[in-house]
Scaffold this motif. Structure first.
Motif, PDB file in Angstrom:
ATOM      1  N   ASP A 186       0.837  -1.190   0.000  1.00 41.32           N
ATOM      2  CA  ASP A 186       0.000   0.000   0.000  1.00 41.32           C
ATOM      3  C   ASP A 186       0.878   1.247   0.000  1.00 41.32           C
ATOM      4  OD1 ASP A 186      -2.272  -1.560   0.169  1.00 41.32           O
ATOM      5  OD2 ASP A 186      -2.116  -1.675   2.369  1.00 41.32           O
ATOM      6  N   LYS A 187       0.422   2.277  -0.670  1.00 39.44           N
ATOM      7  CA  LYS A 187       1.192   3.515  -0.755  1.00 39.44           C
ATOM      8  C   LYS A 187       0.826   4.452   0.389  1.00 39.44           C
ATOM      9  CE  LYS A 187       1.774   3.513  -5.777  1.00 39.44           C
ATOM     10  NZ  LYS A 187       1.538   4.264  -7.033  1.00 39.44           N
ATOM     11  N   VAL A 188       1.804   5.248   0.812  1.00 37.91           N
ATOM     12  CA  VAL A 188       1.550   6.269   1.809  1.00 37.91           C
ATOM     13  C   VAL A 188       0.736   7.375   1.143  1.00 37.91           C
ATOM     14  CG1 VAL A 188       2.619   8.000   3.294  1.00 37.91           C
ATOM     15  CG2 VAL A 188       3.644   5.739   3.077  1.00 37.91           C
ATOM     16  N   SER A 189      -0.263   7.883   1.818  1.00 38.79           N
ATOM     17  CA  SER A 189      -1.103   8.922   1.235  1.00 38.79           C
ATOM     18  C   SER A 189      -0.322  10.207   1.017  1.00 38.79           C
ATOM     19  CB  SER A 189      -2.300   9.199   2.145  1.00 38.79           C
ATOM     20  OG  SER A 189      -1.889   9.860   3.331  1.00 38.79           O
ATOM     21  N   LYS A 190      -0.793  11.002   0.071  1.00 37.77           N
ATOM     22  CA  LYS A 190      -0.160  12.286  -0.215  1.00 37.77           C
ATOM     23  C   LYS A 190      -0.202  13.192   1.011  1.00 37.77           C
ATOM     24  CE  LYS A 190       0.984  11.671  -4.520  1.00 37.77           C
ATOM     25  NZ  LYS A 190       2.417  11.657  -4.929  1.00 37.77           N
ATOM     26  N   LEU A 191      -1.296  13.115   1.781  1.00 37.95           N
ATOM     27  CA  LEU A 191      -1.403  13.938   2.983  1.00 37.95           C
ATOM     28  C   LEU A 191      -0.341  13.557   3.996  1.00 37.95           C
ATOM     29  CD1 LEU A 191      -2.800  16.033   4.724  1.00 37.95           C
ATOM     30  CD2 LEU A 191      -4.414  14.261   5.468  1.00 37.95           C
ATOM     31  N   THR A 192      -0.140  12.239   4.189  1.00 38.52           N
ATOM     32  CA  THR A 192       0.878  11.781   5.138  1.00 38.52           C
ATOM     33  C   THR A 192       2.265  12.211   4.674  1.00 38.52           C
ATOM     34  OG1 THR A 192      -0.453   9.868   5.799  1.00 38.52           O
ATOM     35  CG2 THR A 192       1.902   9.776   6.277  1.00 38.52           C
ATOM     36  N   GLU A 193       2.544  12.082   3.371  1.00 34.92           N
ATOM     37  CA  GLU A 193       3.828  12.521   2.831  1.00 34.92           C
ATOM     38  C   GLU A 193       4.065  14.002   3.143  1.00 34.92           C
ATOM     39  OE1 GLU A 193       4.329  11.739  -1.276  1.00 34.92           O
ATOM     40  OE2 GLU A 193       4.307   9.566  -1.069  1.00 34.92           O
ATOM     41  N   GLY A 205       2.881   0.745   3.991  1.00 37.33           N
ATOM     42  CA  GLY A 205       1.441   0.898   3.902  1.00 37.33           C
ATOM     43  C   GLY A 205       0.801   1.048   5.267  1.00 37.33           C
TER      44      GLY A 205
END
Length: 259
Positions: free
Chosen positions: A119-126, A170
């Motif tokens: 799973d990819k890290v969300s743009k918000l978390t980044e 993820g």
């Protein structure tokens, strides 16, 4: 979709042991990954609880009495973590001798194409992580857009990595993630030791002078090392367009000339 091989044995479709393969079965050019070969070798040749060294791994993966010379096999071992393989090293367990590993759990059969979802890290978390870290690499300190020392024309780009290389990203919270430049992202730094824990760092902190401790405390409270007005101004001019940088140089020359 990647081909799924229906076999529970140690031999690939052409009869070669999985860990001796160089090319992916059915292809003429696609290399067979080191992670797959390592997983197959450990699955069929080792038992949970067994200890082994990197030299023994290379000998096992080699053919005709010649040890395998693939680079960064230790990184390949770490890369098995997201697929539920648990392999401890002397860095994880100080009871193990240096350069020794212990197989603690067998994971998915990656040599057969079985992998856990990534799973990819969300743009918000980044965004939260990068802003928290001051848009600077926590490994080397370089800032976004800055030129790497000694590498003219090579500018740092920030990305997100896991504090422990090879761990699953993820669903990770910002506390498990950190900002890294492209030179030091988790794949590149996988050959380095895992981050230290509290008990390992405390003696070095205790050795600091009171004034130094105050600085460290203030930096920790702020979430980053304090940067002067000069540092902040330099960060901003670095992000200007090339033409605007030329104008800024001329403006600075004019200001200095007026002194």
């Amino acid at each position: 979709m990647k081909q799924q091989y229906k076999t529970d044995g140690p031999e690939s479709p052409d009869g070669t042991l999985w860990w001796h393969l160089k090319l992916t079965p059915g292809t003429k050019w696609q290399p067979y990954g080191g992670e797959k070969r390592l997983a197959a070798y450990l699955y069929f040749e080792a038992e949970v609880g067994d200890r082994f060294t990197m030299r023994e791994l290379r000998e096992g993966l080699g053919t005709d009495g010649v040890a395998d010379d693939a680079e960064q096999l230790n990184r390949r071992l770490r890369a098995l973590r997201p697929d539920d393989w648990i392999i401890r090293s002397y860095k994880d367990d100080h009871s193990l001798p240096p350069n020794t590993y212990r197989l603690e759990a067998v994971g998915t059969r990656v040599w057969l194409g079985e992998r856990n979802p990534r799973d990819k890290v969300s743009k918000l978390t980044e965004k939260v992580v990068i802003e928290r870290d001051g848009r600077r690499c926590v490994v080397c300190g370089v800032g976004a857009g800055e030129e790497y020392p000694g590498e003219p024309g090579s500018f740092a780009r920030m990305t997100i990595g896991h504090r422990v290389p090879g761990a699953r990203r993820g669903g990770a919270s910002p506390d498990d993630l950190q900002t890294e430049c492209a030179h030091h992202n988790e794949a590149a730094r996988d050959v380095l030791p895992d981050p230290e824990d509290f008990d390992e760092v405390l003696p070095a902190v205790r050795a600091l002078k009171r004034a130094e401790l105050r600085d460290v405390r203030n930096w920790m409270a702020a979430g980053r090392r304090s940067r002067s007005k000069l540092d902040l101004a330099y960060d901003r001019v670095l992000k200007l367009r090339p033409s605007e940088k030329e104008r800024m140089l001329e403006a600075i020359d004019d200001i200095i000339g007026d002194e």
